[in-house]
Scaffold this motif. Structure first.
Motif, short mmCIF file in Angstrom:
data_model
loop_
_atom_site.label_atom_id
_atom_site.label_comp_id
_atom_site.label_asym_id
_atom_site.label_seq_id
_atom_site.Cartn_x
_atom_site.Cartn_y
_atom_site.Cartn_z
N LYS B 75 0.83 -1.21 0.00
CA LYS B 75 0.00 0.00 0.00
C LYS B 75 0.86 1.26 0.00
O LYS B 75 0.46 2.29 -0.53
CB LYS B 75 -0.88 0.03 1.24
N ASN B 78 1.37 2.67 -3.43
CA ASN B 78 0.33 3.34 -4.21
C ASN B 78 -0.66 4.14 -3.37
O ASN B 78 -1.73 4.49 -3.83
CB ASN B 78 -0.40 2.34 -5.12
N GLN B 79 -0.30 4.44 -2.14
CA GLN B 79 -1.13 5.36 -1.38
C GLN B 79 -0.80 6.78 -1.82
O GLN B 79 0.23 7.02 -2.44
CB GLN B 79 -0.87 5.20 0.13
N LEU B 80 -1.70 7.69 -1.51
CA LEU B 80 -1.51 9.06 -1.98
C LEU B 80 -1.16 10.03 -0.87
O LEU B 80 -0.76 11.15 -1.12
CB LEU B 80 -2.77 9.54 -2.69
#
Lengths: 1093, 365
Positions: B75, B78-80
């Protein structure tokens, strides 16, 4: 049906668990635009749902497209009870309405909930099809480009600068509506977010309309602000500079824009009509000005007449915007004689100037006024040659009572308002407009007093506490080059000698615009140390960035003045009066501090000056930040002289001597630190300092009332006029101590409030943008002004120290665009928020960029090219060890406080007409063609670099680019900076403006780590959402980023907090410049390199 | 006057590796500030304790917010919420999943259950690792155990892919999972001298040679039972086959023959020859008995203690050097091939290969 909006919901990921039983979520999505809503299917039992919906199509007016955001709500389906909202995404459609900006929005957006923050992400595709030719619309202003950047954007050329645009929109704040008592905090927050989004859309559309009417196609330096006036409503206002921009690559524009070499150089005094027709063509009505009926003029003091309804402002006709002929009742203007030719607008213009100004002005030229009243420019940096002279900072403030003015009828029943808001506040925008109108008029008259016809680096802001509101505006009075303006706009006659004999480009802007015999303030003039022909002041304060061509000695530094003033708690008019009485003293003291600190650093000019005064219940806070530099063209500052009040007292004298020594040491140390080694000149060499009519030094002390008695002291020691500080009481001692407490940045660090640091070259590409917020609680209720000042100063200093420490691994680096915002959110709380960027640079500063670089890059790309040909200063050096030049106190700021108020009566009005329409042209045809070729090259380059940094919309192209883009990560890196450029990169496309408003609330403050934890995650979330939007537009960076508002309210006892943040910036695609370095260096090499690629 | 709020948020998340380590090590903010001051940050950079405190608090908050993401490292990529450059992400994950050998040594082979978790304060006291750090490490073990438990395929590879760990760390975790799954006894006093790295090495040997997966790669690809946990469980068939080795000690002729072959080979090559000769039967019985008992889960658990008791301790009391042990085991293994009546060469090699390398690893002070 002018537009079709299409949206597709692809997938979600990292959704929160909504069903405790299964640890899963049954998510579906509602897509709403205007009043139309579509739903996706429910994707059962998944935290990473794949909806892959059809294209939802909305057929809408383009007006709505501009106003409304696309609203995407993710919900958890529940068979038995109401569906639970997971969160929302608001997508601003505006960038899609511009053909040159983004064409599709596609990517992962954080799903945001005002209570829980970010809860997973959703992948969305949005497209717009516009059916008609954009330019035919008049209700909407699709196609007008907006830029937050306060300079001509990169890769654009300003064909014409039309001038100031402003607008404001008012509404009731949903938070204070009666319905708020029965709805959830979430519903209330969302209503507020949506409303503000709508209002900013509307505001932008309206400004766009004005721009179209003026014949422009873009707004540069767009500055939008919110005034949360509490119960009295919510104001969204914006200012900007309308321009006609043109991409370098387009060939068509060269036809519409005459080349400078062939263009008729500024014919003096063409008829206004001609000028207007040239600009607008036939379709433009004169009345395109803001719908702001002229109301009243403030007195020239900025302790403004507080609000009282019996004041002249109440006497206005509440008429339409065209009713400009009413004679002002302020008794200031004598408009009669001036108005002879130009009609009502002229009258309007004239009336705020002083009588004598008018006479000169009227005699010097026929007046020309185009639709715009205010020759204001929100730009802070300009193409070379645009800025002719800079007069100094002009600022105006006004204190207003909020609810009294616009809805007196409501009285105490405010909180239960059930009335139709519109009927009550129908004229509210006009009220607000009138307030700003007053301020702007005042600014204009100040500029005029400085002999200037324009104000650049203009900005406006407010500070609100309960029902009191301080409106502030400031800018830099300037004279702009008539060559860049439409013929006939400029009264060349009165300033002709300056243009006939063009000043050297790198010192011209320092030359005084005003008449040396009738100086607007006591200043010491000297002949320019560079050209020796024109007069320059001894000190120069401005709000703009340092012009690229300016010659600077040594390096610059951040200079801050900080001030606290206690005031009694009060209500209503009493409170407003108290505040307006305090303001002049605050301005005066801030100014004094700035001046002292400037001298202490042996510098003579301030750039990027921003003065903020914030009001709280029991105190006023003032913070002025600027970048100090030593302008080579200006005389060297004298030292600071300490004088004892009681000569003869031995102890005292020793004390004075000790302090004097410390100060002298500090000055010497600073000179070394900032590498200020100006060439020393003999008096003979320079000509001579201008004989001073009144040979005296002003004395700056904290107690202004005593300054009069001292003013006649002859404190000049020989030729070296020193700047004298008097020690007569503890206050003064405190002042001196505080002067000496400002620690210089540690080795390897620099800091400035402007875009870049004067004297630093070779920026490398490392940047780190950050936002920091600190709140102090003052427990001690018995604080004195001094105690408060100390606390406040320490707060700011400690913040800076923290930054240096945190960023220590990036040295050598410079903290640029340090933007401090102070607020008093509650009694006993002081909040300081800072946004800035740390930029690394090459240690080797020896290789300066070649001086010709600035010109080769053309009008729009100059401000990052700091080349200050130091050899120019070396030219003028004669090594005579003559002590530094005469100096004294020049107040180049007209802060219109009583303490420094000046009689403007005798000043010439050299610049009686405004030049709203400026034409900026490319300098040569050759350069134009070079740009064209470079442009194509950069496009080619962009293709390859897109692959590197994958700014492509993630959703579809991920499979193409994500695997190799970042190894582990698949998220586009988005750089953010408050500057208008990214070092080491070239901006190849502006994708549209980012303007976002978020609210976050919590009822579990402790669990989220207290207020710090709460705000920390909120700011991180805001960054994340900005980055996601930029990435979805296909961008990889945000320039001119700023956090306009950060309003934090907390109630730790109830375990609650709420915060509002407003951010803005320009989304861009930028590519690395490394392989194009040569291209930009010199015009000559451009061609060959382009050819090679 | 008090600082009510103090935050610093960078667009690219700023993380100081030193503070990260202190956080991972379970220091409180105040302890971390003290440690940093002692570390001399202030000396090399002119700053006050306030600045250090403020910075430490910011960093701690950031880490706490990141922790949730670190629990499923995929995660993080690709977490923001946090913009962290990939190489920093790698560092964060690697450090987060790093563990203290002294700690892991304590829980190695124990059931990763709530009960064990309750004992963590004792372990903390014993090892000097802070309780907070113990919990993180324990939870990491548990998390990885849970995830790979449900996955098919090679253990190390699964761990590496799901937790984005380096090869070394993934192998260590494989060992921990393997030990926890088979509940090998490691806590006995006699085993105290064996380090985690020794055990990890042994686990690697066992995983690579004695599990179904190990065979699956080379020999039994055709078998349709691509069993779950194929790397975690020992190959039952193999364990059955080990019973056949008993003949080496039950058949008197074979035993004598084996002994004479080994002694011939060893004669004159080592000072400990006499002891080797005298102990041969004992040692051989010990090793073969271990092999034949491995079908019992209980005896699997005692595998390491048996190795120590039955082989290492006798050798040590006779003052064999490591080289002696190596020499002995090499000839012991090889000589079995020459025995004409001994038919279980393949199983013997598979067994002795692992035993040999395990004993080599474990034979030290």
């Amino acid at each position: 049906m002018p537009g079709k909006l299409k949206a597709k919901i692809v997938a979600g990921r990292h959704l929160p668990v909504m069903d405790r039983a299964s640890d899963l979520t049954d998510a579906f999505v509602e897509v709403k635009f205007g009043n139309t809503t579509f739903k996706t299917d429910v994707c059962p039992k998944s935290l990473n749902p794949q909806w892959n919906s059809e294209w939802f199509k909305f057929e809408v007016d383009d007006e709505d497209l501009q106003d409304e955001p696309l609203q995407i709500t993710v919900l958890d389906h529940d068979t038995y009870s109401a569906n639970d909202a997971i969160g929302k995404v608001y997508i601003d459609i505006d960038p899609l309405l511009c053909t040159e900006a983004a064409s599709i929005i596609s990517g992962w957006f954080p799903i945001y909930d005002t209570i829980h923050g970010i809860r997973g992400e959703i992948n969305v595709l949005v497209k717009v099809e516009l059916f008609n030719d954009l330019n035919r619309f008049r209700q909407s202003s699709c196609g007008v480009k907006f830029f937050c950047t306060t300079s001509i954007p990169y890769s654009y050329r300003a064909v014409m600068v039309h001038g100031f645009v402003e607008e404001l929109v008012v509404n009731e704040d949903p938070e204070y509506q009666w319905i708020d008592r029965i709805r959830t905090p979430r519903a209330s927050n969302e209503a507020r977010q949506r409303l503000i989004s709508l209002m900013s859309g509307e505001l932008q559309r309206k400004i766009g309309l004005k721009v179209l009417e003026m014949g422009g196609n873009a707004v540069v330096g767009y500055l939008q602000c919110f005034d949360l006036e509490g119960e009295s409503g919510l104001v969204v206002r914006a200012i900007g500079t309308a321009c006609t921009l043109e991409k370098f690559s387009s060939g068509s524009a060269s036809i519409t824009c005459p080349h400078p070499s062939t263009a008729p150089p500024s014919n003096a005094c063409n008829s206004p009509k001609d000028g207007k027709e040239l600009v607008f063509g036939e379709e433009l009505p004169l009345s395109s000005g803001p719908p702001t009926p002229f109301r009243a003029l403030p007195s020239s003091s900025s302790s403004p007449p507080p609000f009282s309804p019996s004041k002249p402002c109440s006497r206005q006709s509440s008429s339409s915007d065209t009713d400009l002929s009413l004679t002002p009742k302020t008794g200031m203007g004598s408009g009669g004689s001036a108005g002879k030719e130009a009609g009502p607008l002229k009258t309007l213009l004239r009336q705020q100037t002083q009588t004598t100004l008018e006479q000169r002005g009227a005699s010097s030229s026929g007046l020309l006024l185009n639709a715009r009243e205010f020759p204001f420019f929100t730009l802070t940096s300009f193409p070379p040659g645009f800025l002719v002279h800079v007069g100094g900072v002009v600022s105006a403030r006004s204190v207003k009572l909020l609810d009294r003015i616009h809805n007196p009828a409501l009285g105490n029943a405010r909180s239960y308002k059930l009335l139709d808001w519109n009927s009550v506040t129908a004229d509210e925008p006009e009220t607000r407009d009138a307030w700003w109108e007053e301020i702007r008029q005042e600014i204009k008259s100040h500029a005029k007093a400085l002999g200037c016809h324009a104000v650049v680096g203009y900005s406006e802001n407010t500070s609100i506490c309960e029902e009191v509101c301080i409106l502030s505006a400031s800018g830099t009075a300037a004279i702009l080059n008539p060559r860049y303006m439409r013929e006939g706009c400029l009264d060349v006659g009165s300033i002709d000698h300056r243009f006939d004999d063009p000043s050297p480009p790198n010192c011209g802007f320092c030359h005084i615009p005003y008449d040396e015999l009738n100086m607007p303030f006591p200043a010491q003039l000297a002949y320019c140390y560079q050209c020796r022909r024109q007069k320059v002041p001894d000190v120069l304060f401005t709000t703009i960035d340092l012009p690229a061509e300016a010659a600077v000695t040594g390096k610059g530094c951040l200079i801050q003045a900080r001030l606290c003033r206690l005031k009694k708690k009060a209500q209503g008019e009493v409170n407003a009066t108290a505040i307006s009485n305090l303001l002049p003293f605050m301005e005066y003291e801030l100014h004094t501090q700035l001046m002292n600190k400037l001298k202490l650093r042996s510098m003579n000019a301030l750039f990027g000056l921003h003065i903020q005064i914030s009001v709280g219940e029991n105190m006023l806070l003032g913070l002025a930040s600027a970048t100090g530099v030593y302008l080579t063209a200006l005389p060297a500052p004298g030292g600071i002289q300490i004088a004892g009040k009681t000569p003869g007292d031995l102890n005292n004298e020793q004390h004075v001597a000790a302090i004097q020594k410390r100060i002298n040491d500090a000055i010497a140390k600073n000179k070394e630190l900032y590498q200020i080694n100006p060439p020393e000149l003999t008096d003979e060499g320079v000509g001579s300092p201008i004989p001073e009519p009144r040979q005296r030094s002003r004395i700056f002390r904290s107690h202004s009332e005593s300054s009069d008695e001292l003013s006649e002291l002859d404190l000049s020691h020989g030729k070296k006029d020193a700047f004298v500080l008097e020690i007569d009481d503890t206050d003064a001692v405190e002042d001196i101590h505080s002067l000496l407490t400002d620690a210089p940045p540690p080795a390897g660090f620099h800091s400035c409030s402007t875009e870049t640091m004067p004297g630093i070259y070779n920026w490398t590409s490392g940047i780190q943008m950050f936002t920091s917020v600190r709140v102090l609680r003052l427990n001690n209720t018995n604080l004195t002004n001094q105690g408060l000042n100390k606390i406040f100063t320490d707060l700011c200093e400690n913040l800076l120290k923290s930054f240096y420490f945190k960023l220590r691994s990036t040295v050598p680096c410079c903290l640029c665009h340090l933007n401090f915002t102070v607020a008093v959110p509650e009694e006993e709380l002081v909040q300081v928020s800072v946004t800035a960027v740390a930029m690394t640079f090459d240690k080797d500063q020896n290789q300066e960029k070649p001086p010709e670089k600035a010109t080769t890059k053309g009008g729009s790309e100059t401000e990052d090219q700091l080349q200050f040909p130091l050899e120019l200063s070396a030219d003028s050096s004669s090594t005579s060890p003559q002590p530094s030049k005469i100096s004294g106190v020049a107040e180049n700021t007209i802060v219109s406080t009583r303490a420094v108020s000046v009689d403007y009566g005798s000043f010439a009005d050299r610049c009686s007409t405004w030049l709203e329409l400026l034409r900026l042209k490319a300098h040569t045809i050759r350069r134009g063609s070079v740009k064209t070729s470079r442009r194509t090259q950069s496009l080619a380059h962009s293709v390859s670099s897109l692959e590197h940094c994958s700014p492509l919309p993630e959703g579809r192209s991920r499979s193409l680019c994500s695997s190799r883009s970042f190894g582990v990560g698949s998220v586009t890196m988005v750089k953010m900076t408050p500057l208008s450029f990214l070092p080491g990169t070239r901006i190849i496309k502006y994708l549209g403006i980012i303007n976002m408003f978020f609210i976050r609330e919590t009822t579990s403050l402790r669990e989220e780590g207290g207020v710090s934890g709460f705000l920390h995650s909120f700011i991180a979330e805001v960054f994340a959402m900005v980055r996601a939007h930029v990435a979805a537009l296909g961008g990889n960076a945000v320039v001119s980023y700023s956090m306009k508002d950060c309003v934090l309210m907390e109630n730790p006892n109830k375990n609650q907090a709420q915060c509002l943040i407003n951010v803005s910036g320009d989304a861009v695609i930028c590519v690395r410049e490394t392989d194009q370095e040569q291209t930009t260096n010199t015009g000559q090499t451009c061609g060959t390199i382009d050819g090679a690629t | 006057m008090a600082v009510e709020l103090d935050v610093f948020v960078g667009n690219t998340t700023i993380m100081d590796e030193e503070v990260y380590q202190l956080w991972l090590d379970g220091y409180t903010v105040n302890d971390a500030v003290r440690a940093r001051m002692e570390g001399g940050v202030l000396d090399e950079f002119d700053a006050t304790a306030d600045v250090l405190l403020s910075d430490t608090m910011d960093q701690y908050r950031t880490f706490q917010m990141c922790e949730r993401l670190l629990h499923s490292p995929a995660k993080l990529a690709n977490q923001l919420l946090f913009q962290i450059p990939p190489h920093r992400q790698t560092m964060l994950i690697e450090r987060y999943y790093a563990f203290d050998d002294v700690f892991v040594r304590e829980v190695l082979g124990k059931k990763l259950s709530k009960g064990t978790k309750k004992d963590l304060d004792d372990i903390s006291a014993k090892t000097g690792v802070t309780l907070k750090s113990c919990r993180r490490q324990f939870d990491n073990f548990k998390r990885i155990f849970k995830v790979v438990e449900e996955l098919k395929g090679p253990l190390v590879e699964n761990i590496r892919q799901h937790f984005l760990l380096s090869d070394k760390l993934a192998r260590d975790y494989a060992a921990i999972v393997f030990f926890a799954n088979n509940r090998f006894e490691t806590g006995k006093k006699k085993l105290q001298y064996i380090t985690f790295q020794d055990f990890a090495f042994c686990a690697g040997q066992l995983i690579n040679n004695w599990t179904v997966g190990a065979v699956g790669e080379g020999l039994c690809k055709t078998k349709n039972n691509m069993v779950e946990d194929m790397d975690v469980d020992l190959d039952k068939e193999f364990l059955q086959e080990l019973k056949e080795l008993k003949v080496l000690i039950t058949d008197k002729d074979l035993l004598d023959q084996h002994k004479s072959l080994v002694c011939t080979a060893l004669r004159g090559k080592t000072k400990a020859f006499n002891e080797m000769e005298a102990n041969f039967k004992n040692l051989s019985r010990g090793l073969v008995n271990i092999a034949t008992k491995l079908t019992n889960t209980k005896d699997v658990r005692d595998f390491f203690i048996d190795l120590v008791e039955k082989f290492i301790e006798p050798c040590r009391s006779d003052r064999w050097t490591a080289a002696d042990v190596k020499l002995y085991l090499t000839h012991y293994t090889n000589s079995a091939h020459i025995l004409d009546t001994f038919k279980h060469q393949v199983v013997w090699d598979r067994y002795m290969g692992v035993i040999k390398s395990c004993i080599f690893k474990m034979y030290h002070d």
